[in-house]
Design a protein around this motif. Sequence first.
Motif, PDB file in Angstrom:
ATOM      1  N   LYS A  15       0.837  -1.193   0.000  1.00  0.00           N
ATOM      2  CA  LYS A  15       0.000   0.000   0.000  1.00  0.00           C
ATOM      3  C   LYS A  15       0.881   1.255   0.000  1.00  0.00           C
ATOM      4  CE  LYS A  15      -4.257   1.447   2.292  1.00  0.00           C
ATOM      5  NZ  LYS A  15      -5.095   1.246   3.478  1.00  0.00           N
ATOM      6  N   LYS A  16       1.941   1.200   0.800  1.00  0.00           N
ATOM      7  CA  LYS A  16       2.843   2.355   0.844  1.00  0.00           C
ATOM      8  C   LYS A  16       3.580   2.523  -0.480  1.00  0.00           C
ATOM      9  CE  LYS A  16       3.588   2.535   5.775  1.00  0.00           C
ATOM     10  NZ  LYS A  16       4.343   1.870   6.843  1.00  0.00           N
ATOM     11  N   ARG A  17       3.914   1.372  -1.091  1.00  0.00           N
ATOM     12  CA  ARG A  17       4.688   1.429  -2.337  1.00  0.00           C
ATOM     13  C   ARG A  17       3.889   2.077  -3.470  1.00  0.00           C
ATOM     14  NH1 ARG A  17       6.894  -4.067  -5.280  1.00  0.00           N
ATOM     15  NH2 ARG A  17       7.747  -3.113  -7.153  1.00  0.00           N
ATOM     16  N   VAL A  18       2.576   1.839  -3.483  1.00  0.00           N
ATOM     17  CA  VAL A  18       1.769   2.396  -4.579  1.00  0.00           C
ATOM     18  C   VAL A  18       0.934   3.587  -4.122  1.00  0.00           C
ATOM     19  CG1 VAL A  18       1.682   0.249  -5.901  1.00  0.00           C
ATOM     20  CG2 VAL A  18      -0.067   0.693  -4.186  1.00  0.00           C
ATOM     21  N   ASP A  19       1.244   4.130  -2.949  1.00  0.00           N
ATOM     22  CA  ASP A  19       0.542   5.317  -2.444  1.00  0.00           C
ATOM     23  C   ASP A  19       0.623   6.452  -3.464  1.00  0.00           C
ATOM     24  OD1 ASP A  19      -0.376   7.529  -1.113  1.00  0.00           O
ATOM     25  OD2 ASP A  19       0.707   7.105   0.749  1.00  0.00           O
ATOM     26  N   PRO A  20      -0.524   6.911  -3.982  1.00  0.00           N
ATOM     27  CA  PRO A  20      -0.495   7.972  -4.996  1.00  0.00           C
ATOM     28  C   PRO A  20       0.232   9.227  -4.510  1.00  0.00           C
ATOM     29  CG  PRO A  20      -2.770   7.268  -4.563  1.00  0.00           C
ATOM     30  CD  PRO A  20      -1.894   6.500  -3.624  1.00  0.00           C
ATOM     31  N   ARG A  21       0.263   9.414  -3.180  1.00  0.00           N
ATOM     32  CA  ARG A  21       0.935  10.615  -2.674  1.00  0.00           C
ATOM     33  C   ARG A  21       2.430  10.591  -2.959  1.00  0.00           C
ATOM     34  NH1 ARG A  21      -1.301  10.484   3.382  1.00  0.00           N
ATOM     35  NH2 ARG A  21      -0.285   8.462   3.162  1.00  0.00           N
ATOM     36  N   LEU A  22       2.981   9.361  -3.119  1.00  0.00           N
ATOM     37  CA  LEU A  22       4.403   9.232  -3.464  1.00  0.00           C
ATOM     38  C   LEU A  22       4.690   9.817  -4.837  1.00  0.00           C
ATOM     39  CD1 LEU A  22       5.545   5.642  -2.504  1.00  0.00           C
ATOM     40  CD2 LEU A  22       6.312   7.805  -1.539  1.00  0.00           C
ATOM     41  N   TYR A  23       3.672   9.770  -5.693  1.00  0.00           N
ATOM     42  CA  TYR A  23       3.869  10.193  -7.073  1.00  0.00           C
ATOM     43  C   TYR A  23       3.207  11.537  -7.318  1.00  0.00           C
ATOM     44  CZ  TYR A  23       5.533   5.499  -7.195  1.00  0.00           C
ATOM     45  OH  TYR A  23       6.254   4.373  -6.920  1.00  0.00           O
ATOM     46  N   ASN A  24       2.945  12.271  -6.241  1.00  0.00           N
ATOM     47  CA  ASN A  24       2.337  13.586  -6.376  1.00  0.00           C
ATOM     48  C   ASN A  24       3.402  14.584  -6.815  1.00  0.00           C
ATOM     49  OD1 ASN A  24       0.421  15.623  -6.223  1.00  0.00           O
ATOM     50  ND2 ASN A  24       0.980  16.108  -4.104  1.00  0.00           N
ATOM     51  N   GLY A  25       2.991  15.483  -7.687  1.00  0.00           N
ATOM     52  CA  GLY A  25       3.930  16.486  -8.170  1.00  0.00           C
ATOM     53  C   GLY A  25       4.086  16.373  -9.669  1.00  0.00           C
ATOM     54  N   ALA A  26       3.228  17.088 -10.403  1.00  0.00           N
ATOM     55  CA  ALA A  26       3.373  17.136 -11.853  1.00  0.00           C
ATOM     56  C   ALA A  26       4.381  18.226 -12.163  1.00  0.00           C
ATOM     57  CB  ALA A  26       2.032  17.429 -12.507  1.00  0.00           C
ATOM     58  N   ILE A  27       5.335  17.882 -12.988  1.00  0.00           N
ATOM     59  CA  ILE A  27       6.492  18.729 -13.226  1.00  0.00           C
ATOM     60  C   ILE A  27       6.281  19.515 -14.510  1.00  0.00           C
ATOM     61  CG2 ILE A  27       8.954  18.636 -13.682  1.00  0.00           C
ATOM     62  CD1 ILE A  27       8.094  15.552 -12.308  1.00  0.00           C
ATOM     63  N   PHE A  28       6.461  20.820 -14.442  1.00  0.00           N
ATOM     64  CA  PHE A  28       6.407  21.632 -15.665  1.00  0.00           C
ATOM     65  C   PHE A  28       7.816  21.690 -16.225  1.00  0.00           C
ATOM     66  CE2 PHE A  28       2.507  24.427 -14.403  1.00  0.00           C
ATOM     67  CZ  PHE A  28       1.749  23.287 -14.280  1.00  0.00           C
ATOM     68  N   LEU A  29       8.015  21.106 -17.395  1.00  0.00           N
ATOM     69  CA  LEU A  29       9.350  21.091 -18.001  1.00  0.00           C
ATOM     70  C   LEU A  29       9.401  21.991 -19.225  1.00  0.00           C
ATOM     71  CD1 LEU A  29      10.356  17.315 -17.800  1.00  0.00           C
ATOM     72  CD2 LEU A  29      11.216  19.199 -16.403  1.00  0.00           C
ATOM     73  N   GLY A  30      10.538  22.643 -19.421  1.00  0.00           N
ATOM     74  CA  GLY A  30      10.729  23.504 -20.587  1.00  0.00           C
ATOM     75  C   GLY A  30      10.638  24.974 -20.232  1.00  0.00           C
ATOM     76  N   LEU A  31      10.397  25.266 -18.953  1.00  0.00           N
ATOM     77  CA  LEU A  31      10.316  26.660 -18.504  1.00  0.00           C
ATOM     78  C   LEU A  31      11.679  27.121 -18.003  1.00  0.00           C
ATOM     79  CD1 LEU A  31       7.013  26.418 -16.437  1.00  0.00           C
ATOM     80  CD2 LEU A  31       7.313  27.553 -18.655  1.00  0.00           C
ATOM     81  N   ASN A  32      11.843  28.403 -18.001  1.00  0.00           N
ATOM     82  CA  ASN A  32      13.070  28.978 -17.465  1.00  0.00           C
ATOM     83  C   ASN A  32      12.922  29.161 -15.950  1.00  0.00           C
ATOM     84  OD1 ASN A  32      15.600  30.051 -17.395  1.00  0.00           O
ATOM     85  ND2 ASN A  32      14.980  32.068 -18.141  1.00  0.00           N
ATOM     86  N   GLY A  33      12.642  28.069 -15.266  1.00  0.00           N
ATOM     87  CA  GLY A  33      12.413  28.093 -13.821  1.00  0.00           C
ATOM     88  C   GLY A  33      11.692  26.825 -13.423  1.00  0.00           C
ATOM     89  N   ILE A  34      11.649  26.575 -12.123  1.00  0.00           N
ATOM     90  CA  ILE A  34      11.061  25.330 -11.628  1.00  0.00           C
ATOM     91  C   ILE A  34       9.645  25.572 -11.127  1.00  0.00           C
ATOM     92  CG2 ILE A  34      11.218  23.622  -9.755  1.00  0.00           C
ATOM     93  CD1 ILE A  34      14.341  23.987 -10.078  1.00  0.00           C
ATOM     94  N   ALA A  35       8.696  24.813 -11.688  1.00  0.00           N
ATOM     95  CA  ALA A  35       7.308  24.912 -11.237  1.00  0.00           C
ATOM     96  C   ALA A  35       6.749  23.510 -11.109  1.00  0.00           C
ATOM     97  CB  ALA A  35       6.475  25.734 -12.217  1.00  0.00           C
ATOM     98  N   VAL A  36       6.138  23.212  -9.968  1.00  0.00           N
ATOM     99  CA  VAL A  36       5.567  21.894  -9.715  1.00  0.00           C
ATOM    100  C   VAL A  36       4.111  22.055  -9.310  1.00  0.00           C
ATOM    101  CG1 VAL A  36       5.640  19.854  -8.220  1.00  0.00           C
ATOM    102  CG2 VAL A  36       7.771  20.855  -9.066  1.00  0.00           C
ATOM    103  N   LYS A  37       3.256  21.251  -9.932  1.00  0.00           N
ATOM    104  CA  LYS A  37       1.835  21.271  -9.633  1.00  0.00           C
ATOM    105  C   LYS A  37       1.498  20.073  -8.756  1.00  0.00           C
ATOM    106  CE  LYS A  37      -2.744  21.607 -10.274  1.00  0.00           C
ATOM    107  NZ  LYS A  37      -3.174  20.564  -9.348  1.00  0.00           N
TER     108      LYS A  37
END
Lengths: 348, 348
Positions: B278-300
């Motif tokens: 359950k811990k291994r597939v916890d969706p919270r582990l994979y939270n954080g959509a990454i915006f790539l290609g920007l001149n800066g770091i932004a995470v959703k």
Amino acid sequence: MSASITIALDAMGGDDAPDIVVHGAEIASQRYPNVRFLMFGREQEVMPLLEKTTRLKNVVDFIHTEDKVLSDDKPAVALRSGRKSSMRLAINAVQDGRADGVVSAGNTGALMAMSKFVLKTLPGVDRPAIASFFPTLRGESLMLDLGANLSCDADNLVDFAVMGNAFARCVLGVQEPSVGILNVGTEDVKGHEYLQVASSMLRKADLPGDFVGFVEGDDIGKGTVDVIVTDGFTGNVALKTAEGTAKLISEFFRQTFKSSILASLGYLLASSSLNKLKKRVDPRLYNGAIFLGLNGIAVKSHGGTDAIGFANAIGVAVDMRDQDIVTKIREDFDSLTREPINEQAGFE
Amino acid sequence: MSASITIALDAMGGDDAPDIVVHGAEIASQRYPNVRFLMFGREQEVMPLLEKTTRLKNVVDFIHTEDKVLSDDKPAVALRSGRKSSMRLAINAVQDGRADGVVSAGNTGALMAMSKFVLKTLPGVDRPAIASFFPTLRGESLMLDLGANLSCDADNLVDFAVMGNAFARCVLGVQEPSVGILNVGTEDVKGHEYLQVASSMLRKADLPGDFVGFVEGDDIGKGTVDVIVTDGFTGNVALKTAEGTAKLISEFFRQTFKSSILASLGYLLASSSLNKLKKRVDPRLYNGAIFLGLNGIAVKSHGGTDAIGFANAIGVAVDMRDQDIVTKIREDFDSLTREPINEQAGFE
């Protein structure tokens, strides 16, 4: 199920053909005593198998042909040079009325191209679609298209909705099917414009049941709707993604039960229930991709299936014949209200 | 991880904001003692929460603003009228160098539109993409785009491959990432033409690692490649389909363990191992959509996540800063060999 039904079988299609076809027919013959088979293939390969089965002797008519469609033949090539292939002859048998439907585990593209060429599409249908049903939290749902049409327009999606709706009513037995279009959000303004147009057309089309608008990828497993409509590219990716994820999660569980002695003991205790689950999600249960929109019944079995899976694909064809799906779809298209979306815009 | 890092937080984004943001920052602050926060939001809502945490007092600078972006604001509207919103001020902090990255659980479209407007895209990048990583049989893979660009061309997919490749090397720690394009078959002739063009361009682009060509939906769960490249429509559907299927199969297992007394006992014995799963597939582990290609770091962050999930999204931003992903992507684009496919055709 009453009168006798004849199913034409391409004995040479599939990774383990003709073995799975002959033994699949044998299993199907136990389940459906009123079904007869026309089997097309190479005598030297098929006859020895047929002769070993006592059950099939009286229900199979075997027709020899040397030619077969290969799994990597391009559809256009198969269409041009496969006129005497076992696949083509089996389809011809449906066209000329000797059979009520055809089942093949061979090359999907070739089967669709030949079926379309020989059986023709129904009046009002621009493009036939490939449909399949799958397990959900609520039971079973149907999705189409799964790869016959990589790009679609709004009219195609409306066609798919009509065909899927008819299939859900007849074959899945859902009296008032709910239908949704697969999209990246549920709000009306989401996604590609042609999806919005299709949604608007379907709201006015007055199909039996309930058109719910857009659904998202996670609605597939939830079973939010009975019928999910999408273009063939997205549908193919979604179906394979679902299959891959199901395998992944099952494998995670398998590893978990091997990870400690207690877990292994737990597995032993639960094994009878877990085996029931295994049967419930057995991919062979969902074998049989349905070609909808043709003037005849054609079912594509998974190429890698075994005899049990092939028998299930035969079962799908039998159900479709039993419920006279082709007539139902034809009637639904006859009564479909399809207002071109541009004209509507003029009134608003 | 060495020098101090500052992350700008939109305290007002997310279903349970500002609570998840404040407590997420608290959890992240334990994990990353070198991280400071700039937190933007409504004083009357955020301050009472902040005052209850002793840990955050010395690491959070709070900046009050009355405005916030609503979850159903259109991106264009948010861009125009949200100049003083907590989301916008947090992004501004990255642009003017006060913060190393921004994390928000608010409106995805608005966050992307504002990030693009304020931070700008990197030279050579036509469109930024949304990426996310997820568990596979082999470990973790990254997929992009997941919805920023519904329709893409071959050049966009090449961009996504470059960005995903850099992310896999830096942040996932895969030295020679394998990259594939999501399609309906693995043969070169399969799928939409622009996919074939993109594949041909990537074969010649000489990225670090291995470009394997096309992959299919079931390769997502298998982890066949480290990076899967696709248009935003297909990626969004595939990701949500995978999430939905994972829930479906887990629910089937849950029901199975409740289906008999023996199965319940088995569950009890295996429960310690099952909890690890359950811990291994916890969706919270994979939270954080990454915006790539920007001149800066932004995470959703996922809008519906809790404090633990939000802390993980902060962790993604910290990792990206630690590995200096923006510079890596910029360098990779500088050295990218991109031959327009039409010119190539002339030589062949």
